[in-house]
Design a protein around this motif. Structure first.
Motif, PDB file in Angstrom:
ATOM      1  N   PHE A   1       0.821  -1.211   0.000  1.00  0.00           N
ATOM      2  CA  PHE A   1       0.000   0.000   0.000  1.00  0.00           C
ATOM      3  C   PHE A   1       0.858   1.265   0.000  1.00  0.00           C
ATOM      4  CE2 PHE A   1      -2.621  -3.410   1.505  1.00  0.00           C
ATOM      5  CZ  PHE A   1      -3.859  -3.150   0.950  1.00  0.00           C
TER       6      PHE A   1
ATOM      7  N   ILE B   1     -12.646  15.034  -5.004  1.00  0.00           N
ATOM      8  CA  ILE B   1     -11.695  14.773  -6.090  1.00  0.00           C
ATOM      9  C   ILE B   1     -11.724  13.312  -6.516  1.00  0.00           C
ATOM     10  CG2 ILE B   1      -9.250  14.822  -6.730  1.00  0.00           C
ATOM     11  CD1 ILE B   1      -9.054  16.986  -4.351  1.00  0.00           C
ATOM     12  N   SER B   2     -11.604  12.406  -5.540  1.00  0.00           N
ATOM     13  CA  SER B   2     -11.499  10.987  -5.863  1.00  0.00           C
ATOM     14  C   SER B   2     -12.240  10.133  -4.841  1.00  0.00           C
ATOM     15  CB  SER B   2     -10.023  10.578  -5.926  1.00  0.00           C
ATOM     16  OG  SER B   2      -9.915   9.190  -6.189  1.00  0.00           O
ATOM     17  N   PRO B   3     -13.544   9.913  -5.072  1.00  0.00           N
ATOM     18  CA  PRO B   3     -14.314   9.079  -4.138  1.00  0.00           C
ATOM     19  C   PRO B   3     -13.700   7.686  -3.990  1.00  0.00           C
ATOM     20  CG  PRO B   3     -15.744  10.091  -5.807  1.00  0.00           C
ATOM     21  CD  PRO B   3     -14.336  10.389  -6.206  1.00  0.00           C
ATOM     22  N   GLY B   4     -13.092   7.193  -5.041  1.00  0.00           N
ATOM     23  CA  GLY B   4     -12.456   5.875  -4.979  1.00  0.00           C
ATOM     24  C   GLY B   4     -11.317   5.866  -3.975  1.00  0.00           C
ATOM     25  N   LEU B   5     -10.513   6.906  -3.992  1.00  0.00           N
ATOM     26  CA  LEU B   5      -9.388   6.964  -3.059  1.00  0.00           C
ATOM     27  C   LEU B   5      -9.882   7.041  -1.620  1.00  0.00           C
ATOM     28  CD1 LEU B   5      -6.367   7.065  -2.558  1.00  0.00           C
ATOM     29  CD2 LEU B   5      -6.409   9.532  -2.960  1.00  0.00           C
ATOM     30  N   VAL B   6     -10.957   7.800  -1.392  1.00  0.00           N
ATOM     31  CA  VAL B   6     -11.534   7.892  -0.045  1.00  0.00           C
ATOM     32  C   VAL B   6     -11.968   6.510   0.436  1.00  0.00           C
ATOM     33  CG1 VAL B   6     -13.465   8.807   1.316  1.00  0.00           C
ATOM     34  CG2 VAL B   6     -12.303  10.271  -0.374  1.00  0.00           C
TER      35      VAL B   6
ATOM     36  N   PHE C   1     -11.080   3.396  -0.632  1.00  0.00           N
ATOM     37  CA  PHE C   1     -10.023   2.406  -0.406  1.00  0.00           C
ATOM     38  C   PHE C   1      -9.103   2.814   0.755  1.00  0.00           C
ATOM     39  CE2 PHE C   1     -10.856   1.428  -5.030  1.00  0.00           C
ATOM     40  CZ  PHE C   1     -11.320   0.134  -4.830  1.00  0.00           C
TER      41      PHE C   1
ATOM     42  N   GLY D   1     -10.236  11.635 -11.236  1.00  0.00           N
ATOM     43  CA  GLY D   1     -10.237  11.210  -9.835  1.00  0.00           C
ATOM     44  C   GLY D   1      -9.970   9.724  -9.689  1.00  0.00           C
ATOM     45  N   GLU D   2     -10.463   8.948 -10.644  1.00  0.00           N
ATOM     46  CA  GLU D   2     -10.275   7.503 -10.550  1.00  0.00           C
ATOM     47  C   GLU D   2      -8.852   7.100 -10.936  1.00  0.00           C
ATOM     48  OE1 GLU D   2     -12.463   5.708  -9.097  1.00  0.00           O
ATOM     49  OE2 GLU D   2     -11.873   3.636  -9.530  1.00  0.00           O
TER      50      GLU D   2
ATOM     51  N   VAL E   1      -6.376   8.693  -9.907  1.00  0.00           N
ATOM     52  CA  VAL E   1      -5.707   8.848  -8.612  1.00  0.00           C
ATOM     53  C   VAL E   1      -5.927   7.606  -7.745  1.00  0.00           C
ATOM     54  CG1 VAL E   1      -5.576  10.247  -6.511  1.00  0.00           C
ATOM     55  CG2 VAL E   1      -5.879  11.364  -8.727  1.00  0.00           C
ATOM     56  N   ALA E   2      -7.138   7.051  -7.770  1.00  0.00           N
ATOM     57  CA  ALA E   2      -7.403   5.822  -7.009  1.00  0.00           C
ATOM     58  C   ALA E   2      -6.581   4.657  -7.557  1.00  0.00           C
ATOM     59  CB  ALA E   2      -8.895   5.487  -7.042  1.00  0.00           C
TER      60      ALA E   2
ATOM     61  N   ALA F   1      -3.113   4.812  -6.315  1.00  0.00           N
ATOM     62  CA  ALA F   1      -2.904   4.370  -4.934  1.00  0.00           C
ATOM     63  C   ALA F   1      -2.403   2.933  -4.928  1.00  0.00           C
ATOM     64  CB  ALA F   1      -4.195   4.497  -4.134  1.00  0.00           C
TER      65      ALA F   1
ATOM     66  N   ALA G   1      -0.643   8.884  -4.548  1.00  0.00           N
ATOM     67  CA  ALA G   1      -2.039   9.265  -4.737  1.00  0.00           C
ATOM     68  C   ALA G   1      -2.381  10.485  -3.881  1.00  0.00           C
ATOM     69  CB  ALA G   1      -2.955   8.090  -4.398  1.00  0.00           C
TER      70      ALA G   1
END
Lengths: 267, 267, 267
Positions: free
Chosen positions: A114, A171-176, A178, C233-234, C236-237, C240, C248
């Motif tokens: 990670f 910005i990035s719901p996916g990053l939030v 995960f 935004g994705e 960026v995910a 990660a 990220a």
């Protein structure tokens, strides 16, 4: 016992037993500095071989500011963060010889999937797999895939989640997503590494990869988890050798800022 | 003579001897751009093979702003800083064919153990060892492990030591110590590289690794040691190809700041 | 069909044909996460194997915010930017199985010779060459070395050239020259990738290499070329996982700034 210089045996004959023991303990700490042999390095640079002996084996690794176990964890983390599997071979062996358990090696790699990226972890898996096989490490010694997790500090987690949602949510719901799960609700709560060691691994990887923007948060967390200011400073010295002087000098002021801000809070 | 295109022989028949010599000298500068052959690159991207020929071999390396010797030193430093042993193979050969001595190759690797990290240097040692063996380079050609050092400029060193003690002392005493010795009191004073070349290696590594925070100090030192503004600018152009456009564009404003601040001091 | 889990065949027997087809399509999207097998990863970390399945294969790659084709382009770009040929092997295969053409793979590598550095591209060429041979990809499928270029937007190009001349001209005339040709007048105008995909590759490489200073310009260009805010935004995910959480989190605020500045312009 491999990868450590244990040449003290002869002194048994020359001296008394206690003295020999002392010598041996000291000798056991003397790591060799590379997967390459001294002769390999000599063939290209006698000076480099000398620096390896004098500065790395006989000086850096002998310093009290960080235990040999911690140093080998820090070094492993830096090598994985910088994707250097050749030297990692040597330093996983050093780690196992310095009191790091196979389960901890396993979990450090998992953690860095990670914090250094999945591909860096895959590269480390290849290296560790061969070492585990050679040393007879079996599945039973490895951390479970889904163990009972450490109890979560709900307040700290809520604060973390709120900050990330506010800053990253738009910005990035996916990053939030995960970052909550699997990162903080699963990985960080796994019992296979103490929170202090997990933080030590994280900070080491950040310094080695020149990720200054992320050091502040994680160094604070590391010190909340028990890392001392002296240890933090010595991680920077270790980074000078294993990630290069520029990364150490880029990290130093960021570490300094964290130390000062924590001191001013204590006063 | 390997790794350079020397196809000018035919012109001997067609033209006078002086002309042929000129052609040959020019032809000797034409490096091939990779360990991979043109056919290898063609098999994946004919366009990339064309860019390698047109932009790298026939244009970049022919520019007057930096000598072929300097370019090969810069390129070696960038490849070591970015840990790319495959291409390093080719460019150590290019360096040796461009007037860089085996002793200088050895010392560049030694220097970068500190500025790119010990593991990067180990990786370069493996590459150089094979090349040295193939070319019959023996221990006698290598810089001594502990030679007589260059005379130290006590004033400059005192200023450096004071600054580091003030900024880093409260954070990492270990880093302060190792930065004095072996870094500045030993490595930088070794006679196997001129201070100008040592600085050129350092600046190239910093640009290639995106270490913008450390470029200012070392570029100033490089220019104090004799690097010209034109050469500094061309190192940035070389970086575009060998470390990618983003690193060149991140370095450019930092280089610009140093140039402007030195100009304003001169006025 | 390699590198995708296609275990839905059995359901043919159990259920009707339409259902089986649905299952198969879904199953085809399930990429395995590494060149290493699940058993390889299990041998070092059962937890890591679980994270690979649960978070990467079953979750990240199934998200609607980015198509599987885009994800494989993004991942390829990140692996090339970080010089990870072992995992690149796997993900070039994933890309070819997800609708990326060999010509596009070729052109992505060509593009990244400039944005990740020539040596990174050489390393990718070695990997792609073997895959192309194994899949029978021949020279005819590859983009021409010198095709008819896309029409140039003279106004945008003039603005770009003026800015670079002003900022970089006094520092590195060489960089100015090569940034015009071959970079913007040749590479960016090649028809083998759409401008949107070319920008996607560029932004992915910048995020993966932690090049925050260069993200702003290229993300704006990417969005001018059709990349949506959700897709950005994705990316960026995706970073990660494939370039590590720190990259990220370093990219997120820069992406946020671009999004906000574009919104305020629209209003």
């Amino acid at each position: 016992m491999k990868n450590v210089i244990a040449a003290a045996a002869l002194s048994l004959v020359l001296s008394d037993f206690a003295y020999a023991n002392e010598q041996r303990d000291e000798a056991m700490m003397k790591i060799t500095p590379s997967t390459l042999t001294d002769a390999d390095i000599q063939a290209v640079s006698p000076a480099l071989a000398r620096f390896g002996r004098e500065a790395i084996s006989n000086d850096l690794w002998q310093r009290d500011a960080l235990s040999a176990r911690d140093r080998s964890i820090v070094t492993m983390a830096m090598l994985i963060a910088r994707n250097q599997p050749e030297e990692l071979k040597h330093y996983i062996a050093v780690a196992l010889d310095s009191g790091v358990t196979p389960a901890e090696v396993s979990e450090i790699i998992t953690h860095l999937a990670f914090y250094a990226g999945w591909p860096n972890a895959m590269s480390a898996v290849s290296v560790a797999k061969a070492i585990f096989e050679a040393r007879g490490v079996t599945a039973e010694s490895l951390p479970a895939a889904s163990p009972t997790l450490l109890p979560l500090n709900e307040q700290v987690e809520k604060q973390r989640a709120d900050t990330v949602e506010k800053n990253v949510g738009p910005i990035s719901p996916g990053l939030v997503k995960f970052t909550a799960d699997p990162l903080f609700l699963d990985l960080w709560q796994r019992p296979a590494l103490t929170p202090r060691d997990r933080s030590l691994v994280t900070v080491s990887a950040l310094i080695a990869a020149g990720q200054s923007a992320q050091i502040g948060y994680h160094l604070n967390r590391a010190m909340d988890n028990g890392l001392s200011a002296e240890e933090a400073g010595e991680v920077v010295a270790q980074a000078a050798f294993y990630a290069g002087w520029p990364n150490a000098f880029t990290a130093a002021p960021v570490v300094g800022e964290v130390l000062r801000s924590r001191e001013s809070k204590t006063e």
